[in-house]
Structure formats: C-alpha cells, structure tokens
Scaffold this active site. Structure first.
Site, mmCIF file in Angstrom:
data_model
loop_
_atom_site.group_PDB
_atom_site.id
_atom_site.type_symbol
_atom_site.label_atom_id
_atom_site.label_comp_id
_atom_site.label_asym_id
_atom_site.label_seq_id
_atom_site.Cartn_x
_atom_site.Cartn_y
_atom_site.Cartn_z
ATOM 1 N N LYS A 14 -6.923 0.438 -10.504
ATOM 2 C CA LYS A 14 -5.837 0.659 -11.289
ATOM 3 C C LYS A 14 -4.931 -0.736 -11.299
ATOM 4 C CE LYS A 14 -4.075 4.159 -8.628
ATOM 5 N NZ LYS A 14 -5.141 4.364 -7.582
ATOM 6 N N ARG A 89 1.960 10.576 -8.590
ATOM 7 C CA ARG A 89 0.881 10.885 -7.874
ATOM 8 C C ARG A 89 1.037 12.445 -7.352
ATOM 9 N NH1 ARG A 89 -0.248 5.617 -5.734
ATOM 10 N NH2 ARG A 89 -1.960 5.238 -4.121
ATOM 11 N N ARG A 128 -11.976 -5.276 0.032
ATOM 12 C CA ARG A 128 -10.784 -5.805 -0.746
ATOM 13 C C ARG A 128 -9.907 -6.672 0.204
ATOM 14 N NH1 ARG A 128 -6.726 -2.064 -4.083
ATOM 15 N NH2 ARG A 128 -6.164 -0.984 -2.011
ATOM 16 N N ARG A 161 -5.265 -5.299 3.567
ATOM 17 C CA ARG A 161 -4.324 -4.276 3.784
ATOM 18 C C ARG A 161 -4.458 -3.372 4.894
ATOM 19 N NH1 ARG A 161 -3.137 -2.002 -2.247
ATOM 20 N NH2 ARG A 161 -2.952 0.108 -1.096
ATOM 21 N N ARG A 172 -7.054 8.413 2.559
ATOM 22 C CA ARG A 172 -6.477 8.262 1.247
ATOM 23 C C ARG A 172 -7.080 9.011 -0.113
ATOM 24 N NH1 ARG A 172 -6.183 2.387 0.739
ATOM 25 N NH2 ARG A 172 -5.193 2.305 -1.206
HETATM 26 P P1 AMP Z 1 -1.135 1.860 -4.024
HETATM 27 O O1 AMP Z 1 -0.961 0.499 -3.860
HETATM 28 O O2 AMP Z 1 -1.114 2.475 -5.308
HETATM 29 O O3 AMP Z 1 -2.683 2.567 -3.364
HETATM 30 O O4 AMP Z 1 -0.224 2.702 -2.926
HETATM 31 C C1 AMP Z 1 -0.352 2.274 -1.528
HETATM 32 C C2 AMP Z 1 0.401 3.623 -0.921
HETATM 33 O O5 AMP Z 1 1.838 3.531 -1.098
HETATM 34 C C3 AMP Z 1 -0.005 4.970 -0.932
HETATM 35 O O6 AMP Z 1 -1.014 5.057 0.051
HETATM 36 C C4 AMP Z 1 1.187 5.699 -0.510
HETATM 37 O O7 AMP Z 1 1.594 5.638 0.868
HETATM 38 C C5 AMP Z 1 2.336 5.006 -1.121
HETATM 39 N N1 AMP Z 1 2.689 5.204 -2.822
HETATM 40 C C6 AMP Z 1 2.386 4.415 -3.995
HETATM 41 N N2 AMP Z 1 2.755 5.098 -4.800
HETATM 42 C C7 AMP Z 1 3.129 6.500 -4.353
HETATM 43 C C8 AMP Z 1 3.432 7.464 -5.293
HETATM 44 N N3 AMP Z 1 3.679 7.432 -6.414
HETATM 45 N N4 AMP Z 1 3.732 8.660 -4.291
HETATM 46 C C9 AMP Z 1 3.885 8.765 -3.204
HETATM 47 N N5 AMP Z 1 3.300 7.556 -2.306
HETATM 48 C C10 AMP Z 1 3.137 6.354 -3.107
#
Ligand code: AMP
Length: 220
Positions: A14, A89, A128, A161, A172
């Site tokens: 993404k 999400r 990554r 990360r 996840r």
């Molecule tokens: P990402 O970088 O999009 O993979 O997000 C990393 C982490 O941030 C996720 O595993 C969640 O813990 C949190 N997170 C990011 N966006 C959201 C969202 N829209 N709703 C809930 N948690 C989020």
C-alpha cells in the site's frame, strides 16, 4: 473533497503504491500507520495510546484513528484530494469516514483492493527494512540497498519494524482477514471497489490503478 482508498493486507504494498501514485496525481497521501509511528517516535499522547496495539499487530481503537484522520483532513483545503493508505480498516471506521465526507460534501472516488498471495505477503514483510531517518522502504532481496543496512538516499540506518517479525506478521494477516474483510463487501455494495493484482511489479500495479482512475474521470 475526493478520496481514493488503498485496501489490502499488510505486505500488499500500500505504501509503495501510494508513493507511485503520489508522483502521478495531486492526491495527498495519508497513511495512518505512518502517522501513528511518527506519534510514537515523538512521544505524543496518541502514540502512547497506540504503541502496545501496534507492537502486537492489533488494530488501534477506532476513536483514536478517527481523531488523527479528522485532524489531518481539517489541515487541508476543502477541495483537496486524498489517498488513504491503511485507513479505513474496520467497518466502523468506514461508516465514520462516510459521515465525515458527507459533512464536507466529499465522496469516495474508488477503493482499490490490492490482491496478493499469502506466500508473497509473508516474504515481503519478513524481508522489509525501513530507514530510521527518512522512512524509505527496502527489501533484503527484492529492493536491496547498495550497502547492506544503509539507506541509499540519506545514509540512515535500516531497521526491521518491530511488527514485521514472523509471529506479529501472522497475527496481522489474521487481523486483516477477520476485521478488514467486511470492508471489501461494504465497498463492493457501494459499487466503488476495484480489484488490482498487486503481486506484480510496482510500476504495473500503479499503471493499472491509473488506468481505472482515468477511466473514472472520463466517465464523470
Ligand atoms: P500499517 O503501517 O498500515 O501496516 O499500520 C501499522 C499498524 O498501525 C497496524 O498494525 C495497526 O496497529 C495500526 N494502524 C494503522 N492504521 C490503522 C487503522 N486504520 N486502524 C487501526 N489500526 C491502525
């Protein structure tokens, strides 16, 4: 206000696709994951609230997410175009986003579902590496830096990360399946969902999305 959403499991690319689209469009990239990581790094209250969920690979509560997204939208001009990556999400976030958009005479232009096989996802996430300084993203095999562990762009240190380790990655993916899957149906019902193969090279995925977006503009 017009919104394009990138929906897909962790590892679907993404963020990478959003970067590609950003250079080809005037959309403002909004990544809730990036915003939360920045808040954690800066020691902000919202970061403290989010941190433990993120480390476990769980979703941060909807009210926290809606607060940061609404604040972000209020910073922009009323007719700005946004590209959401990692938001919404949950179904609740999607419904609340609809409310925010109708209050601003905004609309969702398209929701792109990035489809990738599970094996590719696990491999992408486990390999990554991210620059601690500028946030540039690498992969130990697919997009290696010139010098291992060092960012090509700024010379910063590359790190994994904490939520990209194998156990958290599997969690996840499960969380995505359970909580985000219902969003696919929600947007399908609204007639805005477009499925895109994100297992191919980044340029091809970006081109496929651009073609659909341009098609949408011609139709309008
Ligand atoms: P990402 O970088 O999009 O993979 O997000 C990393 C982490 O941030 C996720 O595993 C969640 O813990 C949190 N997170 C990011 N966006 C959201 C969202 N829209 N709703 C809930 N948690 C989020």
């Amino acid at each position: 206000m017009k919104v394009v959403i990138l929906l897909g499991p962790p590892g679907a690319g993404k963020g990478t696709i959003a970067e590609g689209l950003k250079s080809a469009t005037d959309y403002i990239h909004v990544s809730t994951g990036d915003m939360l990581r920045a808040a954690v790094k800066a020691g902000k209250p919202v970061g403290l609230q989010a941190r433990s969920y993120m480390e476990k690979g769980e979703l941060v509560p909807d009210d926290v997410i809606m607060r940061i997204v609404t604040e972000r939208l209020e910073e922009g001009t009323p007719n700005a175009h946004y590209l959401f990556d990692g938001f919404p999400r949950t179904l609740e976030q999607a419904r609340l986003l609809d409310e925010v958009l109708s209050a601003h005479q905004g609309r969702i232009e398209r929701v792109f579902l990035l489809e990738v096989s599970r094996q590719v996802l696990v491999d992408r996430l486990a390999g990554r590496r991210v620059c601690r300084n500028c946030g540039a993203v690498y992969h130990i095999r697919n997009i290696p830096p010139k010098i291992p562990g060092v960012c090509d762009i700024c010379g910063g240190e590359l790190y994994q990360r904490p939520d990209d380790t194998e156990a958290t990655v599997l969690n996840r993916l499960e969380v995505f399946k359970k909580q985000t899957q219902s969003l696919i149906e929600y947007y399908e019902m609204k007639g805005v969902l477009a499925r895109v193969d994100a297992g191919q090279e980044k340029e091809k995925t970006v081109a496929a999305i651009m073609q659909i977006l341009r098609g949408g503009i011609q139709e309008a």
